[in-house]
Design a protein around this motif. Structure first.
Motif, PDB file in Angstrom:
ATOM      1  N   ARG A 125      27.629   6.204  16.946  1.00  0.00           N
ATOM      2  CA  ARG A 125      27.228   5.415  18.252  1.00  0.00           C
ATOM      3  C   ARG A 125      25.923   5.621  18.559  1.00  0.00           C
ATOM      4  O   ARG A 125      25.100   4.719  18.724  1.00  0.00           O
ATOM      5  N   TRP A 126      25.625   6.814  18.938  1.00  0.00           N
ATOM      6  CA  TRP A 126      24.209   7.130  19.546  1.00  0.00           C
ATOM      7  C   TRP A 126      23.121   6.783  18.267  1.00  0.00           C
ATOM      8  O   TRP A 126      22.053   6.273  18.903  1.00  0.00           O
ATOM      9  N   VAL A 127      23.139   7.130  17.276  1.00  0.00           N
ATOM     10  CA  VAL A 127      22.041   6.903  16.265  1.00  0.00           C
ATOM     11  C   VAL A 127      21.836   5.573  16.088  1.00  0.00           C
ATOM     12  O   VAL A 127      20.500   4.895  16.148  1.00  0.00           O
ATOM     13  N   ARG A 128      22.901   4.517  16.315  1.00  0.00           N
ATOM     14  CA  ARG A 128      22.400   3.112  16.201  1.00  0.00           C
ATOM     15  C   ARG A 128      21.811   2.550  17.382  1.00  0.00           C
ATOM     16  O   ARG A 128      21.071   1.416  17.321  1.00  0.00           O
ATOM     17  N   THR A 129      22.008   3.327  18.582  1.00  0.00           N
ATOM     18  CA  THR A 129      21.228   2.703  19.794  1.00  0.00           C
ATOM     19  C   THR A 129      20.140   3.571  20.226  1.00  0.00           C
ATOM     20  O   THR A 129      19.826   3.403  21.407  1.00  0.00           O
ATOM     21  N   ALA A 130      19.564   4.369  19.538  1.00  0.00           N
ATOM     22  CA  ALA A 130      18.489   5.283  19.565  1.00  0.00           C
ATOM     23  C   ALA A 130      17.078   4.987  19.153  1.00  0.00           C
ATOM     24  O   ALA A 130      17.066   4.379  18.056  1.00  0.00           O
ATOM     25  N   VAL A 131      16.068   5.264  19.859  1.00  0.00           N
ATOM     26  CA  VAL A 131      14.560   5.054  19.372  1.00  0.00           C
ATOM     27  C   VAL A 131      14.121   6.408  19.591  1.00  0.00           C
ATOM     28  O   VAL A 131      14.076   6.913  20.848  1.00  0.00           O
ATOM     29  N   PHE A 132      13.511   7.070  18.653  1.00  0.00           N
ATOM     30  CA  PHE A 132      12.733   8.015  18.617  1.00  0.00           C
ATOM     31  C   PHE A 132      11.347   8.220  18.408  1.00  0.00           C
ATOM     32  O   PHE A 132      10.911   7.684  17.405  1.00  0.00           O
ATOM     33  N   TYR A 133      10.656   8.656  19.605  1.00  0.00           N
ATOM     34  CA  TYR A 133       9.273   8.676  19.589  1.00  0.00           C
ATOM     35  C   TYR A 133       8.564  10.130  19.254  1.00  0.00           C
ATOM     36  O   TYR A 133       8.895  11.089  20.108  1.00  0.00           O
ATOM     37  N   ASP A 134       8.179  10.476  18.210  1.00  0.00           N
ATOM     38  CA  ASP A 134       7.436  11.709  17.904  1.00  0.00           C
ATOM     39  C   ASP A 134       6.212  11.692  16.759  1.00  0.00           C
ATOM     40  O   ASP A 134       6.266  10.709  16.018  1.00  0.00           O
ATOM     41  N   ASP A 135       5.588  12.644  16.923  1.00  0.00           N
ATOM     42  CA  ASP A 135       4.307  12.709  15.933  1.00  0.00           C
ATOM     43  C   ASP A 135       4.370  13.486  15.001  1.00  0.00           C
ATOM     44  O   ASP A 135       3.733  13.357  14.051  1.00  0.00           O
ATOM     45  N   ASN A 136       5.407  14.366  14.871  1.00  0.00           N
ATOM     46  CA  ASN A 136       5.445  15.249  13.749  1.00  0.00           C
ATOM     47  C   ASN A 136       6.518  14.718  12.567  1.00  0.00           C
ATOM     48  O   ASN A 136       7.504  14.299  12.890  1.00  0.00           O
ATOM     49  N   GLN A 137       6.006  14.670  11.665  1.00  0.00           N
ATOM     50  CA  GLN A 137       6.506  13.922  10.462  1.00  0.00           C
ATOM     51  C   GLN A 137       7.880  14.509   9.907  1.00  0.00           C
ATOM     52  O   GLN A 137       8.553  13.837   9.399  1.00  0.00           O
ATOM     53  N   SER A 138       7.792  15.877  10.118  1.00  0.00           N
ATOM     54  CA  SER A 138       9.090  16.583   9.761  1.00  0.00           C
ATOM     55  C   SER A 138      10.494  16.129  10.679  1.00  0.00           C
ATOM     56  O   SER A 138      11.429  15.869  10.315  1.00  0.00           O
ATOM     57  N   VAL A 139       9.886  15.941  11.891  1.00  0.00           N
ATOM     58  CA  VAL A 139      10.595  15.437  12.827  1.00  0.00           C
ATOM     59  C   VAL A 139      11.392  13.916  12.545  1.00  0.00           C
ATOM     60  O   VAL A 139      12.520  13.759  12.684  1.00  0.00           O
ATOM     61  N   LEU A 140      10.444  13.270  12.410  1.00  0.00           N
ATOM     62  CA  LEU A 140      10.700  11.639  12.174  1.00  0.00           C
ATOM     63  C   LEU A 140      11.670  11.650  10.728  1.00  0.00           C
ATOM     64  O   LEU A 140      12.479  10.758  10.867  1.00  0.00           O
ATOM     65  N   LYS A 141      11.255  12.735   9.823  1.00  0.00           N
ATOM     66  CA  LYS A 141      12.329  12.452   8.583  1.00  0.00           C
ATOM     67  C   LYS A 141      13.733  12.828   8.961  1.00  0.00           C
ATOM     68  O   LYS A 141      14.518  12.155   8.540  1.00  0.00           O
ATOM     69  N   MET A 142      13.621  13.773   9.664  1.00  0.00           N
ATOM     70  CA  MET A 142      15.075  14.677  10.322  1.00  0.00           C
ATOM     71  C   MET A 142      15.777  13.147  10.976  1.00  0.00           C
ATOM     72  O   MET A 142      17.050  13.106  10.664  1.00  0.00           O
ATOM     73  N   ALA A 143      14.947  12.582  11.921  1.00  0.00           N
ATOM     74  CA  ALA A 143      15.696  11.627  12.695  1.00  0.00           C
ATOM     75  C   ALA A 143      16.310  10.456  11.669  1.00  0.00           C
ATOM     76  O   ALA A 143      17.075   9.770  11.994  1.00  0.00           O
ATOM     77  N   ARG A 144      15.241  10.136  10.859  1.00  0.00           N
ATOM     78  CA  ARG A 144      15.565   9.016   9.809  1.00  0.00           C
ATOM     79  C   ARG A 144      16.791   9.195   9.048  1.00  0.00           C
ATOM     80  O   ARG A 144      17.547   8.265   8.774  1.00  0.00           O
ATOM     81  N   ASP A 145      16.749  10.580   8.740  1.00  0.00           N
ATOM     82  CA  ASP A 145      17.896  10.730   7.736  1.00  0.00           C
ATOM     83  C   ASP A 145      18.884  10.757   8.738  1.00  0.00           C
ATOM     84  O   ASP A 145      20.200  10.390   8.018  1.00  0.00           O
ATOM     85  N   LEU A 146      19.125  10.952   9.837  1.00  0.00           N
ATOM     86  CA  LEU A 146      20.320  11.118  10.739  1.00  0.00           C
ATOM     87  C   LEU A 146      20.463   9.281  11.041  1.00  0.00           C
ATOM     88  O   LEU A 146      21.848   8.854  11.399  1.00  0.00           O
TER      89      LEU A 146
END
Length: 168
Positions: A125-146
């Motif tokens: 539920r929460w991943v469908r309704t979340a937007v994550f703002y970050d500058d770290n590419q490894s963090v962005l990849k982790m979030a996209r993978d979720l």
């Protein structure tokens, strides 16, 4: 309103919402964490400034969305004062515990999973309704993978700064 879905806006701090670049030291292209901790003083924190994404954070909060700060910083009272003094309001503050040295992506993954688990909100539920703002590419990849919708803060801040100059 009853029919509206809750949106979760997740914001990193450094190089996303806050420009703290004046206190970043790099060694061989990597942030020197010992220098960062040493430079994490009241005087230096008060010299930080806001980046354009700070306005997105303020708007999300103003419009009643659930704003989460998710930072790899060890936060101190001066950080909290800076955020309050600059109108950076949030519902939830997730930060690096003292003594934790996990890589940023792993840390933020664990902070978010634990938070939503404690709140009883299923991952799907929460991943469908979340937007994550970050500058770290490894963090962005982790979030996209979720399955989280991500915004590359470095690119977005640059675009917003350029748009501001064009309008000026």
């Amino acid at each position: 309103n009853k029919g509206e879905k809750i949106m979760y806006y997740i914001f990193d701090l450094d190089n996303t919402v806050i420009d703290s670049s004046h206190r970043q030291t790099f060694v061989n292209g990597k942030l020197d964490l010992d220098a960062w901790k040493r430079d994490n003083t009241k005087k230096n924190i008060l010299n930080d400034s806001l980046l354009p994404i700070a306005n997105i954070m303020k708007s999300a909060k103003r419009f009643g969305h659930h704003v989460i700060v998710c930072t790899a910083r060890n936060l101190c009272a001066w950080d909290l004062n800076f955020m309050a003094d600059n109108g950076l309001r949030y519902n939830t503050l997730l930060s690096r515990p003292i003594g934790n040295d996990q890589p940023d992506a792993e840390l933020k993954h664990d902070l978010l999973i634990n938070y939503f688990s404690m709140m009883g909100v299923p991952l799907a539920r929460w991943v469908r309704t979340a937007v994550f703002y970050d500058d770290n590419q490894s963090v962005l990849k982790m979030a996209r993978d979720l399955g989280i919708h991500c915004k590359d803060a470095a690119r977005l801040n640059t675009e917003l700064l350029l748009a501001r100059k064009v309008r000026a």
